[in-house]
Design an enzyme around this catalytic site. Structure first.
Site, short mmCIF file in Angstrom:
data_model
loop_
_atom_site.label_atom_id
_atom_site.label_comp_id
_atom_site.label_asym_id
_atom_site.label_seq_id
_atom_site.Cartn_x
_atom_site.Cartn_y
_atom_site.Cartn_z
N GLU A 1 62.23 -71.51 45.53
CA GLU A 1 60.82 -71.30 45.21
C GLU A 1 60.46 -72.24 44.09
O GLU A 1 61.06 -72.19 43.01
CB GLU A 1 60.57 -69.83 44.85
CG GLU A 1 60.72 -68.90 46.05
CD GLU A 1 59.86 -69.32 47.23
OE1 GLU A 1 58.69 -69.69 47.03
OE2 GLU A 1 60.37 -69.32 48.36
N CYS B 1 53.82 -70.65 37.93
CA CYS B 1 53.72 -71.51 39.11
C CYS B 1 52.41 -71.26 39.82
O CYS B 1 51.91 -72.10 40.55
CB CYS B 1 54.89 -71.23 40.04
SG CYS B 1 55.02 -69.50 40.47
N1 LIG Z 1 57.49 -70.58 43.15
C1 LIG Z 1 57.87 -69.67 42.28
O1 LIG Z 1 58.03 -68.48 42.61
C2 LIG Z 1 58.07 -70.06 40.86
C3 LIG Z 1 58.18 -69.06 39.89
C4 LIG Z 1 58.38 -69.44 38.57
C5 LIG Z 1 58.45 -70.78 38.22
N2 LIG Z 1 58.33 -71.71 39.17
C6 LIG Z 1 58.38 -73.13 38.81
O2 LIG Z 1 59.42 -73.35 37.87
C7 LIG Z 1 59.13 -74.44 37.03
C8 LIG Z 1 59.28 -74.04 35.58
O3 LIG Z 1 60.54 -73.50 35.36
P1 LIG Z 1 61.73 -74.34 34.71
O4 LIG Z 1 61.18 -75.28 33.70
O5 LIG Z 1 62.76 -73.35 34.29
O6 LIG Z 1 62.24 -75.16 35.97
P2 LIG Z 1 63.54 -76.08 36.09
O7 LIG Z 1 63.57 -76.59 37.48
O8 LIG Z 1 63.62 -77.06 34.99
O9 LIG Z 1 64.76 -75.07 35.86
C9 LIG Z 1 64.96 -73.95 36.70
C10 LIG Z 1 66.41 -73.55 36.62
O10 LIG Z 1 67.22 -74.58 37.18
C11 LIG Z 1 68.29 -74.89 36.30
N3 LIG Z 1 68.72 -76.27 36.55
C12 LIG Z 1 68.34 -77.40 35.93
N4 LIG Z 1 68.98 -78.46 36.46
C13 LIG Z 1 69.78 -77.99 37.44
C14 LIG Z 1 70.69 -78.58 38.35
N5 LIG Z 1 70.90 -79.90 38.39
N6 LIG Z 1 71.34 -77.78 39.22
C15 LIG Z 1 71.13 -76.46 39.23
N7 LIG Z 1 70.30 -75.84 38.38
C16 LIG Z 1 69.62 -76.59 37.50
C17 LIG Z 1 67.68 -74.62 34.94
O11 LIG Z 1 68.70 -74.48 33.96
C18 LIG Z 1 66.93 -73.35 35.20
O12 LIG Z 1 67.80 -72.24 35.17
C19 LIG Z 1 57.70 -74.83 37.36
O13 LIG Z 1 57.71 -75.92 38.22
C20 LIG Z 1 57.16 -73.59 38.08
O14 LIG Z 1 56.09 -73.84 38.93
C21 LIG Z 1 58.17 -71.39 40.48
N1 LIG Z 2 54.42 -64.29 40.80
C1 LIG Z 2 53.68 -64.78 39.66
C2 LIG Z 2 53.99 -66.21 39.35
C3 LIG Z 2 55.42 -66.59 39.27
C4 LIG Z 2 55.54 -68.00 38.82
O1 LIG Z 2 55.48 -68.36 37.71
C5 LIG Z 2 52.20 -64.67 39.90
O2 LIG Z 2 51.79 -64.26 40.98
O3 LIG Z 2 51.44 -65.00 39.00
#
Ligand SMILES: NC(=O)c1ccc[n+]([C@@H]2O[C@H](COP(=O)([O-])OP(=O)(O)OC[C@H]3O[C@@H](n4cnc5c(N)ncnc54)[C@H](O)[C@@H]3O)[C@@H](O)[C@H]2O)c1
Ligand SMILES: N[C@@H](CCC=O)C(=O)O
Length: 515
Positions: free
Chosen positions: A286, A320
């Protein structure tokens, strides 16, 4: 018999008793800050010399806690422990696994404000956002426990005379869980317990900005009775430990939530077959969003202004689902822009531990630099309406910022900023508004503010996002009510908190017997 699922109510902080209880929790947790937290592998606590120091983004001198840091050697032990524990855990009665989740939910509910207070300090969440994050963590435990009870006997299929057929779900194996820091409790807990309740064992690598809340959650699961090796806790570098876990031949399932870049990297790495690997890895990824609030010419503009402000600036735009784009019909563009400006200028920015702060800081120096550099791009690509300033002298504070007149294909309107910035683009009619809304590589959430039923129907058909909202903000999905997950580069559309989510963690087995 379990009661029907109902989502955890949010705390009303206008009630004096609740406000005082939360202030008390903030005080108690403040006194606990700075503690050391260990790794957990095969039921053993491990303390390492290398540590992750978690600090408060609103007050960078305040250490929230230090967490031991795993390396590849520890990661290897964690996978082996999870692999061994799987043989027993997968045979546990589904009811017993579900009950463990219910017990954990009960523990968190009793100490709800304590966990929310940790979120205030560790990731700078204002009270309401922290409370919602904790409530969502409870919801995931309650909801997935009940979902497992529904799935435990499989799903009905047809049998014939002399032949009995069954369709059941079986556990997958070792699951590597990699959550982000923003829904630091809810997503971390939800993505960890989903594989657990289905009978998989877990290696949890939390985000480096929020390892303390994850360590507290691991303690809850232990208290709820989780056997050794079933969940292993290995905070560490994404590149070093994350890659190692993803590539490991014994990893059967990867549940990742985070950025597009890391998510696609994981998808690619997981597809490479390693020596000794006898299965294909299941991947749930995600990822990011570039989410749009579309406003029609026949619409309640109060609703529209509120939806834009809440979607853009809740938790400083670090969701996100954040509505970082407003695509507005030309007939109402100027009026709405003025209404959003007025509302934005009334928002309070400050240390999230204080009451009534609407927006806290962004999470760290990198986030601060990234958002501030986008603000500079915004000044070139569009017209700054309000905000645009930052202050990182004590914490990472950025004013809520509104830009107008962005071209639909500008960088500001295509790239995920992940901060308190919203950009307006004008559309000549509703068809064009939907076309603009769809023009990013993401497809996570979107909102349409309109009183025109035909246009809402058109959006249902043509607005290509996983979570579409009408006449409200595009954030704040609730477990069991608005299953969550996106299209396109926003991910694999797993719909967390929905009826199909657990099945993605299992393998369906057909058993056919002749009599
Ligand atoms: N779609 C969703 O449900 C959802 C929900 C929350 C956040 N997000 C997204 O997450 C991002 C913000 O979160 P973030 O800054 O923690 O994201 P990120 O991708 O930097 O990190 C996410 C996780 O991945 C790990 N990671 C980093 N490099 C890695 C590698 N090479 N291999 C495996 N794991 C690795 C990080 O340590 C962390 O635990 C934004 O883009 C946001 O939109 C999406
Ligand atoms: N599920 C949350 C967003 C998660 C991502 O950051 C929302 O619906 O706002």
């Amino acid at each position: 018999m379990v009661t029907a699922y109902k989502h955890e109510p949010f705390t009303d902080f206008t009630i004096e008793e609740n406000k005082l209880a939360f202030e008390e929790a903030l005080k108690t947790v403040k006194e606990e800050l700075g503690q050391k937290h260990d790794l957990l592998v095969d039921g053993q606590r491990i303390r390492t010399d290398q540590e992750i120091v978690s600090t408060n983004p609103a007050n960078t001198k305040q250490v929230v806690g230090t967490v031991s840091k795993a390396n590849q050697e520890v990661a290897e032990k964690a996978v082996q422990a999870a692999s061994t524990a799987f043989e027993d855990w997968r045979k546990w009665d589904e009811r017993a696994r579900a009950e463990l989740l219910f017990r954990a939910a009960g523990i968190i509910r009793r100490r709800k404000h304590e966990f929310s207070a940790y979120l205030v300090y560790e990731v700078g969440k204002p009270w309401k956002e922290a409370d919602a994050d904790t409530a969502e963590a409870i919801d995931f435990l309650e909801y997935y426990g009940r979902q497992m009870l529904e799935l435990k006997d499989g799903k009905p299929i047809e049998s014939r005379p002399g032949e009995q057929n069954r369709y059941i779900y079986t556990a997958t194996g070792v699951a590597v869980v990699i959550p982000p820091w923003n829904l630091a409790f809810a997503i971390m807990a939800g993505t960890a317990v989903a594989p657990l309740v289905t009978g998989s064992t877990v290696v949890l690598k939390p985000a480096s900005n929020s390892p303390v809340i994850a360590a507290k959650f691991v303690e809850v699961l232990e208290e709820a009775g989780l056997p050794k090796g079933v969940l292993n806790f290995v905070p560490g570098s994404g590149r070093e430990v994350g890659d190692y876990l993803v590539e490991h031949p014994k990893t059967a399932l990867i549940s990742f939530t985070g950025s597009r870049d890391i998510g696609t990297r994981i998808l690619k790495k997981a597809a490479e077959i390693q020596a000794g690997q006898q299965h294909l890895k299941q991947v749930i990824a995600e990822m990011g969003g570039k989410d749009t609030v579309v406003v029609d010419n026949k619409a309640n503009l109060e609703t529209a202004a509120e939806a834009i402000v809440v979607s853009a600036f809740g938790f400083s735009g670090q969701k996100c689902s954040s509505g970082s784009r407003a695509v507005v019909h030309e007939d109402v563009y100027d009026e709405l822009l003025e209404m959003v400006k007025e509302r934005t200028e009334k928002l309070t920015v400050g240390n999230a531990s204080e009451e009534n702060v609407y927006m806290g800081p962004v999470v760290d120096q990198n986030a601060y630099d990234k958002v501030m550099s986008y603000i500079e791009i915004g000044k070139e690509e569009g017209r700054l309406i309000t905000g645009g300033k930052g202050d990182n002298s004590k914490g990472y504070f950025i004013d809520p910022t509104v830009f107008a007149d962005l071209a639909p294909d500008s960088r500001m309107q295509r790239e995920e900023i992940f901060g308190p910035v919203v950009c307006f683009t004008k559309a000549k009619d509703f068809d064009e508004a939907i076309e603009i809304a769809n023009n990013t590589e993401y497809g996570l959430t979107g909102a349409v503010i309109s009183d025109n039923r035909d246009h809402l129907e058109q959006a249902k058909r043509d607005f290509h996002v996983g979570n579409l909202y009408f006449n409200r903000n595009c954030t704040g999905a609730i477990v069991g009510y608005q299953p969550f997950g996106g299209f396109k580069m926003s991910g694999t559309d797993s719909k967390a908190g929905g009826p199909d989510y657990l099945a993605l963690h299992m393998q369906a087995k057909t058993i056919s017997e002749k009599f």
